[in-house]
Design an enzyme around this catalytic site. Structure first.
Site, mmCIF file in Angstrom:
data_model
loop_
_atom_site.group_PDB
_atom_site.id
_atom_site.type_symbol
_atom_site.label_atom_id
_atom_site.label_comp_id
_atom_site.label_asym_id
_atom_site.label_seq_id
_atom_site.Cartn_x
_atom_site.Cartn_y
_atom_site.Cartn_z
ATOM 1 N N ASP A 1 10.521 -6.662 -3.297
ATOM 2 C CA ASP A 1 9.287 -7.098 -2.636
ATOM 3 C C ASP A 1 9.117 -8.602 -2.845
ATOM 4 N N THR B 1 5.806 2.725 12.667
ATOM 5 C CA THR B 1 4.429 3.055 13.024
ATOM 6 C C THR B 1 4.356 3.745 14.383
ATOM 7 N N ASP B 2 3.287 4.512 14.595
ATOM 8 C CA ASP B 2 3.070 5.119 15.916
ATOM 9 C C ASP B 2 2.663 4.077 16.961
ATOM 10 N N GLU B 3 2.311 2.861 16.492
ATOM 11 C CA GLU B 3 1.816 1.843 17.428
ATOM 12 C C GLU B 3 2.896 1.384 18.400
ATOM 13 N N TYR C 1 -14.066 -13.577 9.899
ATOM 14 C CA TYR C 1 -15.326 -12.972 10.321
ATOM 15 C C TYR C 1 -16.130 -13.957 11.173
ATOM 16 N N ILE D 1 13.189 -10.124 2.023
ATOM 17 C CA ILE D 1 14.201 -9.350 2.759
ATOM 18 C C ILE D 1 14.938 -10.210 3.793
ATOM 19 N N LYS E 1 7.646 -4.292 15.221
ATOM 20 C CA LYS E 1 8.096 -3.020 14.629
ATOM 21 C C LYS E 1 9.012 -2.280 15.615
ATOM 22 N N PHE F 1 0.834 -1.221 0.000
ATOM 23 C CA PHE F 1 0.000 0.000 0.000
ATOM 24 C C PHE F 1 0.865 1.265 0.000
ATOM 25 N N TYR G 1 2.396 -7.234 16.323
ATOM 26 C CA TYR G 1 2.816 -6.371 15.213
ATOM 27 C C TYR G 1 3.667 -5.219 15.732
ATOM 28 N N ASN H 1 -13.554 5.255 15.697
ATOM 29 C CA ASN H 1 -13.883 4.356 14.578
ATOM 30 C C ASN H 1 -15.330 4.515 14.126
ATOM 31 N N LEU I 1 -9.414 -1.335 7.874
ATOM 32 C CA LEU I 1 -10.759 -0.800 8.127
ATOM 33 C C LEU I 1 -11.413 -0.108 6.919
ATOM 34 N N ALA J 1 7.129 -5.166 5.377
ATOM 35 C CA ALA J 1 6.789 -5.669 6.711
ATOM 36 C C ALA J 1 5.478 -6.420 6.620
ATOM 37 N N ASP K 1 -14.342 -7.643 20.577
ATOM 38 C CA ASP K 1 -13.237 -6.690 20.430
ATOM 39 C C ASP K 1 -11.941 -7.416 20.069
HETATM 40 P P1 NAD Z 1 1.351 -3.620 3.255
HETATM 41 O O1 NAD Z 1 1.035 -4.838 4.080
HETATM 42 O O2 NAD Z 1 0.305 -3.042 2.378
HETATM 43 O O3 NAD Z 1 2.619 -3.922 2.315
HETATM 44 C C1 NAD Z 1 3.749 -4.603 2.782
HETATM 45 C C2 NAD Z 1 4.600 -4.979 1.571
HETATM 46 O O4 NAD Z 1 5.767 -5.644 2.061
HETATM 47 C C3 NAD Z 1 3.910 -5.947 0.599
HETATM 48 O O5 NAD Z 1 4.126 -5.535 -0.727
HETATM 49 C C4 NAD Z 1 4.605 -7.274 0.874
HETATM 50 O O6 NAD Z 1 4.657 -8.130 -0.273
HETATM 51 C C5 NAD Z 1 5.983 -6.817 1.290
HETATM 52 N N1 NAD Z 1 6.670 -7.809 2.120
HETATM 53 C C6 NAD Z 1 6.183 -8.440 3.227
HETATM 54 N N2 NAD Z 1 7.094 -9.312 3.696
HETATM 55 C C7 NAD Z 1 8.181 -9.216 2.878
HETATM 56 C C8 NAD Z 1 9.436 -9.864 2.865
HETATM 57 N N3 NAD Z 1 9.760 -10.804 3.758
HETATM 58 N N4 NAD Z 1 10.321 -9.519 1.903
HETATM 59 C C9 NAD Z 1 10.019 -8.573 0.971
HETATM 60 N N5 NAD Z 1 8.822 -7.963 0.943
HETATM 61 C C10 NAD Z 1 7.913 -8.275 1.885
HETATM 62 O O7 NAD Z 1 1.898 -2.558 4.301
HETATM 63 P P2 NAD Z 1 1.713 -0.963 4.336
HETATM 64 O O8 NAD Z 1 0.444 -0.652 5.024
HETATM 65 O O9 NAD Z 1 1.993 -0.406 3.011
HETATM 66 O O10 NAD Z 1 2.899 -0.590 5.342
HETATM 67 C C11 NAD Z 1 4.217 -0.371 4.852
HETATM 68 C C12 NAD Z 1 5.126 -0.005 6.006
HETATM 69 O O11 NAD Z 1 4.640 1.165 6.648
HETATM 70 C C13 NAD Z 1 5.211 -1.080 7.083
HETATM 71 O O12 NAD Z 1 6.549 -1.138 7.530
HETATM 72 C C14 NAD Z 1 4.296 -0.577 8.174
HETATM 73 O O13 NAD Z 1 4.704 -1.033 9.441
HETATM 74 C C15 NAD Z 1 4.460 0.923 8.030
HETATM 75 N N6 NAD Z 1 3.302 1.727 8.464
HETATM 76 C C16 NAD Z 1 2.051 1.463 7.968
HETATM 77 C C17 NAD Z 1 0.989 2.278 8.355
HETATM 78 C C18 NAD Z 1 -0.408 2.049 7.811
HETATM 79 O O14 NAD Z 1 -1.347 2.720 8.244
HETATM 80 N N7 NAD Z 1 -0.615 1.170 6.842
HETATM 81 C C19 NAD Z 1 1.186 3.339 9.251
HETATM 82 C C20 NAD Z 1 2.491 3.569 9.728
HETATM 83 C C21 NAD Z 1 3.542 2.772 9.310
HETATM 84 P P1 TYD Z 2 -6.809 -1.254 11.128
HETATM 85 O O1 TYD Z 2 -7.195 -0.707 9.790
HETATM 86 O O2 TYD Z 2 -6.627 -2.730 11.258
HETATM 87 O O3 TYD Z 2 -5.519 -0.455 11.615
HETATM 88 P P2 TYD Z 2 -4.740 -0.496 13.064
HETATM 89 O O4 TYD Z 2 -5.177 -1.681 13.813
HETATM 90 O O5 TYD Z 2 -3.324 -0.599 12.621
HETATM 91 O O6 TYD Z 2 -5.077 0.796 13.740
HETATM 92 O O7 TYD Z 2 -7.923 -0.838 12.165
HETATM 93 C C1 TYD Z 2 -8.252 0.513 12.433
HETATM 94 C C2 TYD Z 2 -9.236 0.521 13.589
HETATM 95 O O8 TYD Z 2 -10.466 -0.093 13.158
HETATM 96 C C3 TYD Z 2 -8.764 -0.278 14.785
HETATM 97 O O9 TYD Z 2 -9.191 0.394 15.980
HETATM 98 C C4 TYD Z 2 -9.488 -1.602 14.664
HETATM 99 C C5 TYD Z 2 -10.803 -1.224 13.988
HETATM 100 N N1 TYD Z 2 -11.385 -2.244 13.087
HETATM 101 C C6 TYD Z 2 -12.718 -2.636 13.229
HETATM 102 O O10 TYD Z 2 -13.452 -2.131 14.109
HETATM 103 N N2 TYD Z 2 -13.219 -3.569 12.373
HETATM 104 C C7 TYD Z 2 -12.467 -4.146 11.402
HETATM 105 O O11 TYD Z 2 -12.975 -5.030 10.646
HETATM 106 C C8 TYD Z 2 -11.092 -3.724 11.247
HETATM 107 C C9 TYD Z 2 -10.217 -4.326 10.180
HETATM 108 C C10 TYD Z 2 -10.597 -2.767 12.112
#
Ligand code: NAD
Ligand code: TYD
Length: 377
Positions: free
Chosen positions: A34, A134-136, A374, A61, A187, A12, A183, A282, A223, A84, A313
């Protein structure tokens, strides 16, 4: 010519970063590394796949020898590391994969960069290892005011009429790490390794910790895309717990812009928090998404509210995330470009206009996986 590896570029956020760099910097050679796990999708990069400054390498990786080979073959100067495992619910079911990819995979990238850069006459000069996190990792903030209070910060993203803060504390860069999910624990560990490589070997590293992203090309287990697709098909919307958890949402292209800025102008060894000052419960976000999908599909606005289904939950569900990105704004002048309502409108339209992309992912194996997740709630 700069040769830059972007890991996870088929995912993404990675696909937005690859697109931005390939289009904006024709003098750079972008090498997208990737593994193409379930979350990686080359369809995310169709528009740039034939550009002369872009190369895709399918590799894991964690496979140190292969990664080392990529550094040598392409004479790599910089790394933007996004690959990741990224979904909290999956990490609860399968923590080993998260430790393997997020911790050992990051270590493999760091070690390959170190061994390769150390052999060069210029060593670290002009090199950069930028780790996306991530902020998590900071854990959860308390929700001290469930009704919401006037936020202390205003940015373009947060000046929308719904914006409120749900507590007076925010994640700042100096906070101690307190991850709760497998997760975020993985991280957090990877962040520590990156800083250790700076402190121990002098590697030029940067870490950023960003809040929840939303926008086009997000895998529909998260979500917002999940709910857009379920509303379209009139399937139940599984809201975890009471739907009161708060997340700070940032449009993905704003994250990619921040990554570009920090990669070029950020200070080595620093950490920057990236977020929108844009907190939403949410349940409130879900209502906005339902109204937007209904309106765009020509249904009566709010007609699909009855799809909201409260389910068990998430285990260890963090209550509130809220980023303070003042440092990034003050030092590098970054701020979000979109108000949340604009971002959601763009996002919903993109998913509804790109139904083939969505159907391709959600048919077959993934559909079975989702139905079983689900059913277990
Ligand atoms: P994503 O799950 O959409 O994409 C992850 C990508 O990494 C995929 O293309 C997957 O094929 C690749 N990948 C996974 N394991 C691999 C491996 N062993 N070797 C090579 N490639 C591999 O993730 P995203 O949401 O795009 O997140 C990207 C980064 O940003 C992550 O490090 C995540 O922790 C961080 N991040 C995400 C968010 C968010 O809201 N999505 C917020 C903050 C930080
Ligand atoms: P998510 O998109 O999984 O991101 P993160 O857990 O990294 O914050 O979820 C965002 C919020 O939405 C989180 O509080 C969990 C909630 N959630 C639901 O209530 N239902 C769902 O089906 C999903 C995927 C998430």
């Amino acid at each position: 010519m700069k040769n830059i590896i972007i890991t996870g570029g088929a995912g993404f956020i990675g696909s937005h970063v690859v697109r931005l760099f390939v289009n904006k910097y024709p003098d750079y050679h972008i090498i997208n590394v990737d593994k193409l796990t379930y979350a990686g999708n080359l369809a995310n990069l169709k528009d740039i796949e034939d550009k002369p400054n872009y190369t895709f390498v399918k590799a894991d990786i964690c496979d140190f020898e292969t990664i080392m080979g990529i550094f040598k073959k392409y004479n790599v100067d910089g790394v933007i590391h996004l690959a990741a495992e990224s979904h909290v619910d999956r990490s609860i079911k399968d923590p080993f994969t998260f430790a393997q990819t997020n911790v050992m995979g990051t270590l493999s990238m760091l070690q390959a960069a170190k061994l390769y850069w150390e052999t060069l006459p210029e060593k670290w000069e002009g090199k950069r290892f930028y780790h996306i996190s991530t902020d998590e990792v900071y854990g959860a903030l308390e929700m001290t005011d469930p009704e919401g209070i006037e936020p202390p910060f205003t940015t373009k993203a947060s000046s929308g009429k719904h914006h409120l803060a749900y507590g007076s504390k925010f994640f700042t860069e100096d906070l101690k790490y307190q991850p709760h999910s497998p997760y975020s624990a993985a991280k957090a560990s990877s962040d520590h390794f990156v800083r250790a490589f700076h402190d121990t070997y002098g590697m030029p590293t940067i870490v950023t910790n960003c809040s929840n992203n939303y926008g086009p090309y997000q895998f529909p287990e998260k979500l917002i895309p999940l709910f857009i697709n379920n509303i379209r098909h009139r399937k139940p919307l599984p809201v975890y717990g009471k739907g009161e958890n708060v997340r700070d949402w940032l449009f993905v292209e704003d994250h990619a812009r921040a990554i570009d800025l920090i990669f070029h102008k950020g200070t080595i060894a620093e950490t920057y928090n990236i977020g929108g000052f844009n907190e939403w419960k949410n349940i409130d976000i879900i209502k906005v998404v339902i109204n937007t999908v209904d309106r765009i599909l020509g249904r009566a606005e709010g007609e699909d509210m009855n799809l909201i289904t409260y389910v068990t939950d998430r285990a260890g569900h963090d209550m509130r995330y809220a980023i303070d990105s003042t440092k990034l704004q003050k030092e590098l002048g970054w701020e979000p470009s979109l108000q949340f309502e604009e971002g959601i409108e763009k996002t919903v339209r993109w998913y509804l206009d790109n139904q083939a992309w969505m159907d391709n992912i959600t048919s077959g194996e993934y559909e079975k996986y989702y139905e079983s997740m689900y059913a277990n709630r």
